[in-house]
Design a protein around this motif. Sequence first.
Motif, mmCIF file in Angstrom:
data_model
loop_
_atom_site.group_PDB
_atom_site.id
_atom_site.type_symbol
_atom_site.label_atom_id
_atom_site.label_comp_id
_atom_site.label_asym_id
_atom_site.label_seq_id
_atom_site.Cartn_x
_atom_site.Cartn_y
_atom_site.Cartn_z
ATOM 1 N N PHE A 1 1.036 -1.226 0.002
ATOM 2 C CA PHE A 1 0.164 0.215 -0.031
ATOM 3 C C PHE A 1 0.795 1.199 0.111
ATOM 4 C CE2 PHE A 1 0.417 -0.581 4.640
ATOM 5 C CZ PHE A 1 0.903 0.413 5.026
ATOM 6 N N MET A 2 0.250 2.213 -0.456
ATOM 7 C CA MET A 2 0.959 3.586 -0.519
ATOM 8 C C MET A 2 0.317 4.416 0.520
ATOM 9 S SD MET A 2 1.961 1.670 -3.318
ATOM 10 C CE MET A 2 0.569 1.992 -4.247
ATOM 11 N N VAL A 3 1.109 5.276 1.259
ATOM 12 C CA VAL A 3 0.965 6.321 2.158
ATOM 13 C C VAL A 3 1.814 7.652 2.095
ATOM 14 C CG1 VAL A 3 2.431 5.378 3.706
ATOM 15 C CG2 VAL A 3 0.436 6.585 4.660
ATOM 16 N N ALA A 4 0.875 8.900 2.066
ATOM 17 C CA ALA A 4 1.577 10.037 1.986
ATOM 18 C C ALA A 4 2.664 10.134 3.138
ATOM 19 C CB ALA A 4 0.682 11.030 2.120
ATOM 20 N N ARG A 5 3.584 10.987 2.841
ATOM 21 C CA ARG A 5 4.791 11.280 3.783
ATOM 22 C C ARG A 5 4.212 12.011 4.949
ATOM 23 N NH1 ARG A 5 10.272 10.511 3.133
ATOM 24 N NH2 ARG A 5 10.898 9.617 1.268
ATOM 25 N N THR B 1 -0.490 9.138 10.658
ATOM 26 C CA THR B 1 -1.042 7.659 11.265
ATOM 27 C C THR B 1 0.171 6.858 10.905
ATOM 28 O OG1 THR B 1 -3.371 8.246 11.082
ATOM 29 C CG2 THR B 1 -2.622 5.783 11.205
ATOM 30 N N TRP B 2 0.813 6.889 9.657
ATOM 31 C CA TRP B 2 1.918 5.914 9.209
ATOM 32 C C TRP B 2 2.879 5.832 10.281
ATOM 33 C CZ3 TRP B 2 3.846 1.927 7.483
ATOM 34 C CH2 TRP B 2 5.141 1.928 7.249
ATOM 35 N N PRO B 3 3.450 6.772 11.132
ATOM 36 C CA PRO B 3 4.622 6.517 11.833
ATOM 37 C C PRO B 3 4.107 5.679 13.104
ATOM 38 C CG PRO B 3 4.428 8.710 11.267
ATOM 39 C CD PRO B 3 3.369 8.253 10.785
ATOM 40 N N ARG B 4 3.004 5.794 13.206
ATOM 41 C CA ARG B 4 2.313 4.701 14.487
ATOM 42 C C ARG B 4 2.518 3.270 13.936
ATOM 43 N NH1 ARG B 4 -3.112 6.472 16.293
ATOM 44 N NH2 ARG B 4 -2.217 5.282 17.827
ATOM 45 N N ILE B 5 2.145 3.314 12.682
ATOM 46 C CA ILE B 5 1.768 1.963 12.072
ATOM 47 C C ILE B 5 3.512 1.341 11.917
ATOM 48 C CG2 ILE B 5 1.551 0.448 9.910
ATOM 49 C CD1 ILE B 5 -0.854 2.477 9.634
#
Length: 218
Positions: A109-113, A117-121
Amino acid sequence: MGHAGMAATVVRYLRSVGSPTSAPAEREPESVDALPRPDLRAVGDDERAPVSPAEFRAVLGNFATGVTVITAPPGADEDGAGGGSGGGPAGFACQSFASLSLDPPLVTFMVARTSTTWPRIARAGVFCVNILGAEQGELCRSFAVSGADKFAGVAHTPAPVTGSPQLDAVPAWIDCRIHAVHTGGDHLIVVGRVVAMGAAGEGDPLLFHKGRFGRLAD
């Protein structure tokens, strides 16, 4: 040279350059670098992009996709309930999801920098892909809001291997450990190794096309 001789030659070469000759053993999930190589960009500051962001969105919006919610359990330094920027499980709505490999089983999957939420994942080192059904547009919208308690009123159970939230009533789910993270301009490309999965085998998928939700037509 026979097949055995060729294989031996390849193994000797791989060893000489320090490449592994067998797959690494499974290891416990660990946190990953949430923002690898932040200086890498597809377009330099002094370059003009070949297309405008508005044109890019308009043209790529013609490609219909499914919709998912990516979730992760609280990281080692988090507790409590939530889903925004605080403690508790993490989650966000994700349109850019795809299968990647059968052997080994990988998804991406792709996620914006800029995602909070991404740093927690990344700290959790694991995630669950919840594939949404045609009637779950509101559920998607609730996970697309930044800063709110996204899990308020949302029933879920721990995925069997990673403990990531598996949302109730989704048509399918995929439990993963983070396998790799690559740079993709202003986004990151996250690769997950599948460790468990399941599907109800019924119901239409939720589709996203030209900025709107849709469903399959008979």
